[in-house]
Motif scaffolding. Structure first.
Motif, PDB file in Angstrom:
ATOM      1  N   ARG A 118      72.106  21.961  24.011  1.00  0.00           N
ATOM      2  CA  ARG A 118      73.364  22.640  24.320  1.00  0.00           C
ATOM      3  C   ARG A 118      73.116  24.023  24.937  1.00  0.00           C
ATOM      4  N   GLY A 119      71.852  24.391  25.126  1.00  0.00           N
ATOM      5  CA  GLY A 119      71.520  25.671  25.736  1.00  0.00           C
ATOM      6  C   GLY A 119      71.692  26.862  24.819  1.00  0.00           C
ATOM      7  N   LYS A 120      71.607  26.639  23.523  1.00  0.00           N
ATOM      8  CA  LYS A 120      71.800  27.711  22.548  1.00  0.00           C
ATOM      9  C   LYS A 120      70.493  28.043  21.835  1.00  0.00           C
ATOM     10  N   LEU A 121      70.502  29.153  21.073  1.00  0.00           N
ATOM     11  CA  LEU A 121      69.343  29.564  20.292  1.00  0.00           C
ATOM     12  C   LEU A 121      69.493  29.110  18.841  1.00  0.00           C
ATOM     13  N   THR A 122      68.390  29.134  18.108  1.00  0.00           N
ATOM     14  CA  THR A 122      68.388  28.652  16.724  1.00  0.00           C
ATOM     15  C   THR A 122      67.902  29.735  15.768  1.00  0.00           C
ATOM     16  N   MET A 123      68.443  29.691  14.544  1.00  0.00           N
ATOM     17  CA  MET A 123      68.004  30.582  13.470  1.00  0.00           C
ATOM     18  C   MET A 123      67.757  29.736  12.229  1.00  0.00           C
ATOM     19  N   ALA A 124      66.576  29.888  11.649  1.00  0.00           N
ATOM     20  CA  ALA A 124      66.210  29.145  10.445  1.00  0.00           C
ATOM     21  C   ALA A 124      66.432  30.023   9.222  1.00  0.00           C
ATOM     22  N   ASP A 125      67.342  29.614   8.350  1.00  0.00           N
ATOM     23  CA  ASP A 125      67.576  30.314   7.088  1.00  0.00           C
ATOM     24  C   ASP A 125      66.518  29.867   6.091  1.00  0.00           C
ATOM     25  N   CYS A 126      65.615  30.772   5.720  1.00  0.00           N
ATOM     26  CA  CYS A 126      64.445  30.431   4.922  1.00  0.00           C
ATOM     27  C   CYS A 126      64.529  31.026   3.521  1.00  0.00           C
ATOM     28  N   SER A 127      63.746  30.426   2.609  1.00  0.00           N
ATOM     29  CA  SER A 127      63.676  30.955   1.247  1.00  0.00           C
ATOM     30  C   SER A 127      62.329  31.592   0.957  1.00  0.00           C
ATOM     31  N   ASN A 128      61.313  31.262   1.758  1.00  0.00           N
ATOM     32  CA  ASN A 128      59.979  31.801   1.521  1.00  0.00           C
ATOM     33  C   ASN A 128      59.177  31.764   2.820  1.00  0.00           C
ATOM     34  N   LEU A 129      57.943  32.239   2.738  1.00  0.00           N
ATOM     35  CA  LEU A 129      57.104  32.338   3.937  1.00  0.00           C
ATOM     36  C   LEU A 129      56.745  30.968   4.492  1.00  0.00           C
ATOM     37  N   GLU A 130      56.530  29.988   3.616  1.00  0.00           N
ATOM     38  CA  GLU A 130      56.165  28.662   4.091  1.00  0.00           C
ATOM     39  C   GLU A 130      57.301  28.025   4.886  1.00  0.00           C
ATOM     40  N   ASP A 131      58.552  28.255   4.427  1.00  0.00           N
ATOM     41  CA  ASP A 131      59.700  27.770   5.205  1.00  0.00           C
ATOM     42  C   ASP A 131      59.649  28.337   6.622  1.00  0.00           C
ATOM     43  N   ALA A 132      59.347  29.630   6.741  1.00  0.00           N
ATOM     44  CA  ALA A 132      59.301  30.270   8.052  1.00  0.00           C
ATOM     45  C   ALA A 132      58.206  29.663   8.923  1.00  0.00           C
ATOM     46  N   ARG A 133      57.029  29.426   8.339  1.00  0.00           N
ATOM     47  CA  ARG A 133      55.932  28.815   9.113  1.00  0.00           C
ATOM     48  C   ARG A 133      56.358  27.457   9.674  1.00  0.00           C
ATOM     49  N   THR A 134      56.973  26.644   8.797  1.00  0.00           N
ATOM     50  CA  THR A 134      57.387  25.307   9.220  1.00  0.00           C
ATOM     51  C   THR A 134      58.437  25.382  10.326  1.00  0.00           C
ATOM     52  N   ALA A 135      59.390  26.292  10.166  1.00  0.00           N
ATOM     53  CA  ALA A 135      60.454  26.422  11.156  1.00  0.00           C
ATOM     54  C   ALA A 135      59.915  26.903  12.503  1.00  0.00           C
ATOM     55  N   LEU A 136      59.012  27.850  12.476  1.00  0.00           N
ATOM     56  CA  LEU A 136      58.427  28.345  13.726  1.00  0.00           C
ATOM     57  C   LEU A 136      57.640  27.249  14.429  1.00  0.00           C
ATOM     58  N   ALA A 137      56.947  26.431  13.637  1.00  0.00           N
ATOM     59  CA  ALA A 137      56.200  25.318  14.224  1.00  0.00           C
ATOM     60  C   ALA A 137      57.135  24.319  14.892  1.00  0.00           C
ATOM     61  N   ALA A 138      58.382  24.239  14.370  1.00  0.00           N
ATOM     62  CA  ALA A 138      59.367  23.326  14.946  1.00  0.00           C
ATOM     63  C   ALA A 138      60.070  23.932  16.163  1.00  0.00           C
ATOM     64  N   GLY A 139      59.792  25.218  16.442  1.00  0.00           N
ATOM     65  CA  GLY A 139      60.316  25.826  17.650  1.00  0.00           C
ATOM     66  C   GLY A 139      61.566  26.661  17.509  1.00  0.00           C
ATOM     67  N   VAL A 140      61.896  27.112  16.297  1.00  0.00           N
ATOM     68  CA  VAL A 140      63.095  27.939  16.154  1.00  0.00           C
ATOM     69  C   VAL A 140      62.900  29.286  16.836  1.00  0.00           C
ATOM     70  N   ASP A 141      64.022  29.913  17.172  1.00  0.00           N
ATOM     71  CA  ASP A 141      63.980  31.196  17.881  1.00  0.00           C
ATOM     72  C   ASP A 141      63.929  32.384  16.921  1.00  0.00           C
ATOM     73  N   PHE A 142      64.619  32.271  15.786  1.00  0.00           N
ATOM     74  CA  PHE A 142      64.627  33.333  14.779  1.00  0.00           C
ATOM     75  C   PHE A 142      64.399  32.728  13.397  1.00  0.00           C
ATOM     76  N   VAL A 143      63.769  33.504  12.514  1.00  0.00           N
ATOM     77  CA  VAL A 143      63.701  33.123  11.105  1.00  0.00           C
ATOM     78  C   VAL A 143      64.400  34.205  10.285  1.00  0.00           C
ATOM     79  N   GLY A 144      65.122  33.784   9.255  1.00  0.00           N
ATOM     80  CA  GLY A 144      65.857  34.725   8.428  1.00  0.00           C
ATOM     81  C   GLY A 144      65.499  34.591   6.966  1.00  0.00           C
ATOM     82  N   THR A 145      65.724  35.657   6.215  1.00  0.00           N
ATOM     83  CA  THR A 145      65.437  35.662   4.775  1.00  0.00           C
ATOM     84  C   THR A 145      66.663  35.225   3.962  1.00  0.00           C
ATOM     85  N   THR A 146      67.599  34.600   4.596  1.00  0.00           N
ATOM     86  CA  THR A 146      68.914  34.284   4.042  1.00  0.00           C
ATOM     87  C   THR A 146      68.873  33.617   2.672  1.00  0.00           C
ATOM     88  N   LEU A 147      67.968  32.680   2.475  1.00  0.00           N
ATOM     89  CA  LEU A 147      67.997  31.850   1.260  1.00  0.00           C
ATOM     90  C   LEU A 147      66.975  32.266   0.219  1.00  0.00           C
TER      91      LEU A 147
END
Length: 505
Positions: A118-147
């Motif tokens: 859809r031509g949009k950006l993505t943000m991964a709401d993470c609970s810990n550092l491992e969540d962020a690693r996994t999300a970045l590997a999947a190609g997300v644009d931003f990671v957040g400490t939301t959860l």
């Protein structure tokens, strides 16, 4: 938009309390415009409808999310690909979704692919550092400490600054979010390396901000809240005694309730057991199963715990302990505890405890209703007047039904067998949960509470609350009770009665 469009900026989350007085499109648009006027560079908006409403009103980027409560997954934030696509079509520039390592309806990769299409950006709401690693590997644009702090265990009070720093070592595109309630905390998040900082409740949830200030003011004005009380909870199977100051349990003990011994003996046993605490408390609060009127205790259902009618509990206890005594029904005490310090979050509530019997409490306009109010377990409609509801639902009933089925044991053992997949045990637990859920539907129709807090050994037993919620399948959402697990657990009664005792209510 480009990622740098929100660099070093404040993002305001415009999410009203669900069902609250500001939960309308007009208010959300107003929050959004006010945030833009004050210098916010982006917004976080929940629901496709609110994104559609806000999009024409502002030009700054919108982070869109959808929240759902699912029966088969703990993931709440944008769980489905269709949700992500709908948010993008509604005008969101960034689609945020839960990126925690839990059972989920759609993979992170599938969500990223759909949003990119859809031509949009993505943000991964993470609970810990491992969540962020996994999300970045999947190609997300931003990671957040939301959860962080919201996937199990007690909820923290402060933002997770350490996680912001750790994520910053992985990527510059870290969005700080979660429990940022003061300008100082927002600045700390920026100093820790956040690309942008999200602030929500402190700006757009009037109910939450009011409760923070109310609690601070109440604590300053009410010196009694700092006093320590001896809290006693006399139940049908056990009696708990504790030293309580505010919501802190300083010391505690439990002794069996010798049902045949009677209340004089119960008070004597507790006085002997707590003699070493005498100089550590100023007042005594007693929570009991049954009915308190003018300081006298009566049993409304002797099957739960038999006592002499109109037993002068306050006078007897005052003589035994030598200090001022306050007494109230145990479920009403627990309701006050949850209201002041637990799941009630300071708002009006209905509390239902399901244990040896069934009790309840109602808090309206900051006061606990006493007397007969909340004795939900004693209603007789479901049995056509033959017996109280608790006699067909509670822990005693569960154990009795197991005995009839040829499986003698306690209610706790029945739950263990149900967890192991034993059909007979599951059927007994489900029948109890169905009756409790039906009671909640009746309470909803009579009192229309925002939510019903569920406590007690049975109510909080493994799987019971989920079985209750399953009974609402197909019910009109407007008529469906919102069930919330009690946060104080078995301590709700002693914390509540201690609070009432020290304020002399």
């Amino acid at each position: 938009m480009q990622r740098d469009d929100i660099k070093k900026s404040l993002i305001v989350s415009c999410q009203p309390v669900p069902g609250g007085p500001t939960d309308t499109a007009e208010f959300v648009i107003g929050f959004a415009r006010a945030a833009v006027d004050a210098g916010a560079k982006a917004l976080r908006i929940e629901s496709v409808g609110y994104v559609k409403a806000v999009r024409p009103a502002v030009t700054i980027p919108i982070i869109g999310i959808v929240k759902r409560d699912l029966d088969d997954s703990p993931v709440r934030i944008t769980p489905f690909v269709a949700d992500a696509e709908a948010l993008a079509d509604a005008g969101a520039d960034i689609i945020a979704f839960d990126a925690t390592d839990r059972v989920r309806p759609a993979s992170i990769e599938a969500l990223v692919k759909a949003v990119r299409a859809r031509g949009k950006l993505t943000m991964a709401d993470c609970s810990n550092l491992e969540d962020a690693r996994t999300a970045l590997a999947a190609g997300v644009d931003f990671v957040g400490t939301t959860l962080s702090g919201y996937v199990g265990g007690p909820e923290p009070v402060d933002p997770d600054i350490d996680l912001i720093r750790a994520m910053r070592a992985l990527t510059p595109y870290v969005i700080a979010e979660g429990r940022i309630r003061t300008p100082e905390q927002a600045a700390s998040a920026a100093d820790a390396g956040a690309f942008a900082v999200v602030v929500g409740s402190a700006i757009t949830r009037t109910e939450h901000v009011t409760s923070w200030f109310r609690d601070a003011v109440a604590a300053a004005y009410d010196a009694d809240s700092l006093q320590t009380a001896l809290a006693i909870d006399i139940g049908g199977t056990k009696t708990m005694a504790a030293l309580v100051r505010g919501s802190d349990v300083l010391d505690e003990m439990t002794v069996p309730t010798a049902r045949e011994a009677g209340p004089d003996a119960w008070l004597s046993v507790i006085a002997d057991a707590t003699r070493s605490w005498t100089d550590r408390y100023c007042r005594v609060g007693i929570a009991v199963t049954g009915f308190i009127q003018d300081g006298c205790w009566s049993a409304l259902n002797p099957a739960t715990l038999g006592i002499p009618d109109r037993y002068p509990l306050v006078d007897k206890a005052s003589a035994v302990f030598g200090k001022p005594v306050f007494a109230i029904n145990d479920a009403q005490a627990a309701a006050w505890g949850e209201y002041r310090f637990g799941a009630g979050n300071g708002g009006d509530l209905v509390f239902l405890t399901i244990s040896t019997g069934i009790g309840g409490g109602i808090i309206v306009n900051g006061r606990a209703l006493t007397g007969l109010a909340g004795h939900f377990g004693l209603i007789r409609g479901p049995s056509a007047g033959q017996s109280p509801l608790e006699d067909q639902t509670s822990g005693r009933w569960i154990a009795a039904e197991a005995q009839k089925a040829g499986h003698p044991g306690t209610a706790a053992e029945v739950f263990e067998q149900a967890d192991r997949g034993e059909t007979w045990a599951g059927e007994i637990v489900s029948q109890s949960a169905f009756r409790a859920a039906t009671l909640c539907r009746d309470i909803q129709m009579m009192l229309d509470p925002t939510h019903i807090v569920i406590g007690g050994g049975i109510g909080l037993a493994s799987g019971y609350l989920d079985r209750m919620r399953n009974c609402f399948a197909g019910v009109d959402p407007r008529l469906t009770p919102v069930l919330v697990a009690a946060k104080l657990g078995s301590r709700a009664g002693i914390i509540g009665v201690a609070s009432l005792a020290v304020q002399g209510d």
